[in-house]
Structure formats: C-alpha cells, structure tokens
Motif scaffolding. Structure first.
Motif, PDB file in Angstrom:
ATOM      1  N   ILE B  18       0.850  -1.203   0.000  1.00  0.00           N
ATOM      2  CA  ILE B  18       0.000   0.000   0.000  1.00  0.00           C
ATOM      3  C   ILE B  18       0.884   1.251   0.000  1.00  0.00           C
ATOM      4  CG2 ILE B  18      -1.653   1.332   1.391  1.00  0.00           C
ATOM      5  CD1 ILE B  18      -2.788  -1.411   2.319  1.00  0.00           C
ATOM      6  N   VAL B  19       1.928   1.241   0.848  1.00  0.00           N
ATOM      7  CA  VAL B  19       2.825   2.404   0.942  1.00  0.00           C
ATOM      8  C   VAL B  19       3.538   2.643  -0.389  1.00  0.00           C
ATOM      9  CG1 VAL B  19       4.997   3.170   2.030  1.00  0.00           C
ATOM     10  CG2 VAL B  19       3.140   2.314   3.447  1.00  0.00           C
ATOM     11  N   SER B  20       3.877   1.541  -1.088  1.00  0.00           N
ATOM     12  CA  SER B  20       4.611   1.683  -2.357  1.00  0.00           C
ATOM     13  C   SER B  20       3.801   2.440  -3.418  1.00  0.00           C
ATOM     14  CB  SER B  20       5.043   0.320  -2.897  1.00  0.00           C
ATOM     15  OG  SER B  20       3.925  -0.389  -3.361  1.00  0.00           O
ATOM     16  N   TYR B  21       2.486   2.536  -3.217  1.00  0.00           N
ATOM     17  CA  TYR B  21       1.649   3.318  -4.141  1.00  0.00           C
ATOM     18  C   TYR B  21       1.869   4.818  -3.940  1.00  0.00           C
ATOM     19  CZ  TYR B  21      -1.444   0.007  -6.441  1.00  0.00           C
ATOM     20  OH  TYR B  21      -1.962  -0.949  -7.266  1.00  0.00           O
ATOM     21  N   PHE B  22       2.215   5.191  -2.702  1.00  0.00           N
ATOM     22  CA  PHE B  22       2.255   6.609  -2.357  1.00  0.00           C
ATOM     23  C   PHE B  22       3.665   7.197  -2.335  1.00  0.00           C
ATOM     24  CE2 PHE B  22      -1.573   4.822  -0.436  1.00  0.00           C
ATOM     25  CZ  PHE B  22      -2.527   5.671  -0.945  1.00  0.00           C
ATOM     26  N   ILE B  23       4.692   6.359  -2.055  1.00  0.00           N
ATOM     27  CA  ILE B  23       6.063   6.878  -1.947  1.00  0.00           C
ATOM     28  C   ILE B  23       6.896   6.329  -3.103  1.00  0.00           C
ATOM     29  CG2 ILE B  23       8.089   7.071  -0.440  1.00  0.00           C
ATOM     30  CD1 ILE B  23       6.163   6.438   1.918  1.00  0.00           C
ATOM     31  N   PRO B  24       7.353   7.207  -4.020  1.00  0.00           N
ATOM     32  CA  PRO B  24       8.102   6.722  -5.192  1.00  0.00           C
ATOM     33  C   PRO B  24       9.335   5.899  -4.816  1.00  0.00           C
ATOM     34  CG  PRO B  24       7.549   9.039  -5.430  1.00  0.00           C
ATOM     35  CD  PRO B  24       7.152   8.660  -4.057  1.00  0.00           C
TER      36      PRO B  24
END
Lengths: 308, 237
Positions: B18-24
């Motif tokens: 989920i985090v990988s969607y928001f932090i490049p």
C-alpha cells in the motif's frame, strides 16, 4: 442387449463407418504441413567470416495447397486433430448422460491442465524470475541466453525459502510451517487488491459518473438524447447505490429510490445474462465449426479447400 | 510463533504494497513483492500438482471405484509435464541459434504445443461451451415472470439475446431511419440492445463495481489489521 443400447451401438458403428469412409475418399481429417528452413548468421569474434546456421521449422498449410511442392501430410498433426475431435465429442457426450467416454476425457482434461499450469509456471516464473535472479551466469549459459540480470540478487533467497516452506504442506507433520508463505500470499493479495480496486474501480467509476447533465454540441445547441442518456446513467447509479445503502431504512423517498435501483439492477442482470449466454454460444459455435470444418470438411467458411 | 508470525508477515507485506503506491522511493519494494508473489503462486501450482498425484496414486493403490480414470489422469499429467519440462520438439530460437534450450517452451511444432492445440484447448473450450446448454436449461427452470422485477430481467435478457444475433437485426430492419422527425431506428433491436448495454447496464455495473471495491477494501483492511484470521485455519496444529 437392450433395444436402446443396440440402437445406439448401431448408430455409433454407422457413424464411425461414415467418418472412416469419408476420410478415405475425400481426405477429411488430415493436416498438411511444409518444412521451412531459416538461415541465421552468427557473428564469431574468433573467426573472420560469419557462420551460418540452418534452423528447421514446420508450418501448417491449408488443405488446398496439399499438391504444392514441399507440402506433405503430417501424421502427428492429423493424429492430433482426431484426438481433439474425440475429446470434443467426449465432453459433448455428457449431454446424453454420465458415461465412460466423458469420464475418460474429463480425466485427461484434469491431468493435462494441471501439468500445463505447472509447466507455464515453471518456465515463466521459477526459471525466469527465481533462478534468473539467484544464478544469472548459469541461466545465461543454459536456459535464458538473453538474461539481463548481471549479479546474483540474494534477496530472492526469501521466496526460495518460502517456496520450500509452502511445499512442506505435503509432509505428514509440521503443516503449520506453510502458514508463513501463505500469510505472505494473503498479505500481498490484500494490499495489492485493495489499492487496485480503490484506484481502478472505486475512484475511477465515481469519476466517470461525474458527467454533464446538460449536453451541448460544438455550436452550443442543446443535445436532448445525449443529455437524457447522461441523466439516466447518473440517476441509475445513484438509485442503485441507494439500494446498497443499508444504514438508512428503505422507507419513503429512500424506499422509492431503492425500488428504482432494484429495477435498474434487474435490467443489468438480464443484460449480463444475455451477454453471458451469447458468449457461451459463440464458444459452442467455435467447437461446432472445428468439428464440421477442420475435422469433417463438411463446411468451408474460410475457403481453405477451394479448388480441391 | 504459529499464529503471530503469519499475522505480522501478512500485515507487513500488505502495508508495504500500500505504501509503495504513495512513496516513489518504495515503488521497487512493491515490484519485488509482486515478483515474489508470482514465484510463490508458481510453487502453489507445484503443490497442487503434488496433491493431485498423491490423491490419484492412493486411489489406484487402494483399487477404489474408478481407479482406471485416475490412471488416465496421471498418464495425461506426466505426459504433459515431461514434454513441457524437457521442451521436446523445441528447436533453437532465431536469436540464439546455437543454444538448444533457448527456444520458447510453447514453440509451434513442439510436443507441448501439440498438447495445447489438440488436448488442452479443445477440452477447455468444449467444457465452457457446454455451459451454454446448462445456463439455458437453468434459466428455463428458474426464470418465472412473477413480478415487475422478473419481467424486467426476462425482457432485457430476451432483447439482448435477440439483438446480438442476425435474427434480431433482420426482424426489425423494416423500421425506417427517421419518422415524424425522430430517429426511429433507435427502436431497432440491435440499437435497443446498444442502449441497454451502454446506459442501464453501464449504470448498474458501475454501482455494483463501486460496492465490490468498497467490500474488497474493507475485507483487505480486516485481514491486514489481523481482525480477520480465518486464513490461518484451526488452532489445533
């Protein structure tokens, strides 16, 4: 022998004799191929001249090209065609009732599809991604010559260990060990699906529903039908969502909206049903076309047997 | 150990994705996690095949009813597996002509392709084609025009079925393109089908999709936060 069994047996024997006779007389149920040679040049740094390697390929040709030079009857493909026809008829025989022929084809289907999925997974995932990342030099020399990975990526030991833990499930004891990779599986699916659905379905569908209710053309004129269509779509989505909203009692205006929502949903289910049936009928037509065109040569929609 | 560690693994992996969607910066973590996921999915096929072999071998050794079909299943399984794994009949690719193993496993003319073309494809297509008969038979038995909703469903299904065939086009072909200043051809069955699919069906499917997305999101959160632990199975082992 019961009269019914005798009747069916006679029908099968006559049908079989017809097929064999037709195959002998017209050549129906045969496949023709031609050998194709491809010459490839290999640059060798040690030698000055490029080396030429000839590769053999076999290509299927339409039956009306069977008298052309280089074209020959393929026994392997012809046998395959008859096997495919027998399998198709075997599955269709279930319409008559459960019978040994259906059970045999079902058993073949189960075995071959399980192995098919395993082979695809082996070459496309285990060899390409797991072995390719752990043993890049060996893979480049043997199975994947064009591999771009230079150095071994030891992080891929993690999925290797998890793979072994997952296979532990086949052992008589210690089945709980497979829960760890299973948890990875579930967690990855949950995380990936959650974001995928929220992005592609939830926000995208809402965004697509925010559309102009009054549509005008390039010259500023009012477009009645386009406006009505947009109003219907927005209104229908809202009444359907009202029906799905159970936090408010479905009485009064909310009840009427929910009622309208049910009607829209019924139309949707009806359309989906019709669409699904048509999809299956298209598949059925495909199988009948295979039987009557490719196998029996009774029809020729693509003109592959013209001038024969 | 048996239940806590899996919960931590599921939560960590899920939230990393989920985090990988928001932090490049973490995008590559998500990509790696998906590659690992695909590797484990491939192993799951091996596990499934292992179970299949185990089950059918037991059936044969116990001489249970229908053990002959189990033998056929295993024969088909091992035949497909061997020709696919050993790339029987595969010739080197044009790009790497000197490497015997470089050709694709599903190359045209290979034994594995033969299995696909003459066993797997006809069997799977016919299995799904059979559903046409069962859907029609189930519909005939279950659908009754008892109320307005059922009539709406039946009428729509009938229009869509007819409108997608040549018969539907032929039946309403006589309707003129324009009549009393209106586009009368909208009443032709193929056009009515188009209107149903692009308006009512679109709206209904959109609402259903929004509902499904919310359901998936809430279920996923329950799994990742450890509220739903049903995937861990029983507490016995």
């Amino acid at each position: 022998m019961k009269p019914q069994t005798l009747g069916w047996t006679l029908l099968m024997v006559v049908g079989g004799a017809f097929l064999i006779g037709r195959a002998v007389l017209t050549g129906a149920g045969t496949v023709y191929v031609q050998d194709v040679e491809i010459e490839v040049e290999i640059e060798d740094e040690a030698e000055e001249e490029a080396q030429v390697v000839t590769l053999q390929r076999v290509e299927q040709v339409p039956p009306n090209a069977r008298s052309e030079p280089g074209v020959r009857l393929s026994y392997v493909h012809t046998f395959g065609l008859w096997v495919a026809a027998a399998c198709t008829l075997g599955i269709f025989s279930f319409l008559w009732g459960d019978n040994p022929l259906y059970k045999v084809t079902e058993a073949i289907f189960v075995g071959s599809s399980a192995a098919y999925a395993m082979v695809v997974a082996f070459w496309s995932e285990l060899v390409q991604n797991l072995c390719g990342n752990l043993l890049p030099d060996l893979m480049r020399e043997t199975l994947i010559p064009g591999l771009k990975v230079e150095e071994p990526n030891l992080w891929y030991l993690v999925p290797l260990v998890m793979a072994i833990m997952l296979l532990w499930r086949l052992m008589p004891s210690g089945g709980w060990i497979s829960r760890w990779p299973l948890a990875f599986f579930i967690g990855a699916t949950a995380g990936f699906r959650m974001m995928g659905y929220l992005e592609a379905d939830f926000t995208q569908q809402i965004s697509n529903t925010i559309m102009p209710l009054i549509v005008t053309g390039a010259d500023g004129s009012f477009q009645f039908w386009a406006s009505l269509k947009n109003m219907t779509i927005v209104g229908s989505v809202l009444v359907c969502l009202t029906y799905f909203f159970f936090s408010v009692e479905h009485t009064g205006p909310v009840g009427w909206a929910a009622r309208l929502g049910i009607w829209v949903l019924m139309i949707t289910f009806g359309a989906s049903f019709g669409y699904t049936v048509m999809g299956r009928i298209a598949l059925l037509a495909g199988r009948l076309e295979f039987l009557f065109d490719d196998w029996l040569w009774l029809i020729d929609p693509l003109g592959r047997r013209l001038d024969m | 150990m048996k239940r806590t560690v899996p919960l931590i693994i599921a939560g960590t992996v899920g939230f990393v994705l989920i985090v990988s969607y928001f932090i490049p910066y973490t995008e590559s973590w998500g990509e790696d996690a998906m590659t690992w996921f695909n590797i484990l999915a491939a192993i799951a096929f091996v596990l499934g095949a292992g179970n299949l072999v185990k089950m059918h071998l037991k059936k044969i050794s116990d001489q249970q009813a229908g053990w002959g079909y189990s033998a056929i299943t295993l024969a088909a399984f091992f035949f497909t597996l061997i020709v696919g794994m050993l790339k029987i009949g595969v010739t080197p690719s044009e790009k790497y002509p000197t490497n015997a193993w470089a050709g694709p496993y599903d190359q045209a003319g290979s034994a594995f392709r033969w299995v696909y073309d003459y066993l797997f494809l006809p069997l799977s297509a016919t299995m799904f084609a059979m559903l046409a008969f069962y859907i029609a038979s189930a519909a005939f038995r279950a659908f009754r025009a008892k109320n307005v909703e059922a009539i709406a469903l039946l009428t729509t299904a009938f229009i869509v079925l007819l409108g997608r065939t040549y018969a539907g086009v032929w039946l309403t072909d006589w309707i003129p393109e324009e009549s009393i200043g209106l586009e009368a051809d909208a009443l032709r069955l193929d056009n009515v089908t188009g209107t149903i699919m692009n308006t009512f069906n679109l709206a209904g499917m959109r609402a259903i999709t929004i509902g499904i997305a919310l359901g998936v999101a809430s279920t996923s959160l329950k799994v990742l936060l450890g509220v739903d632990r049903s995937y861990l199975g029983s507490t016995d082992d």
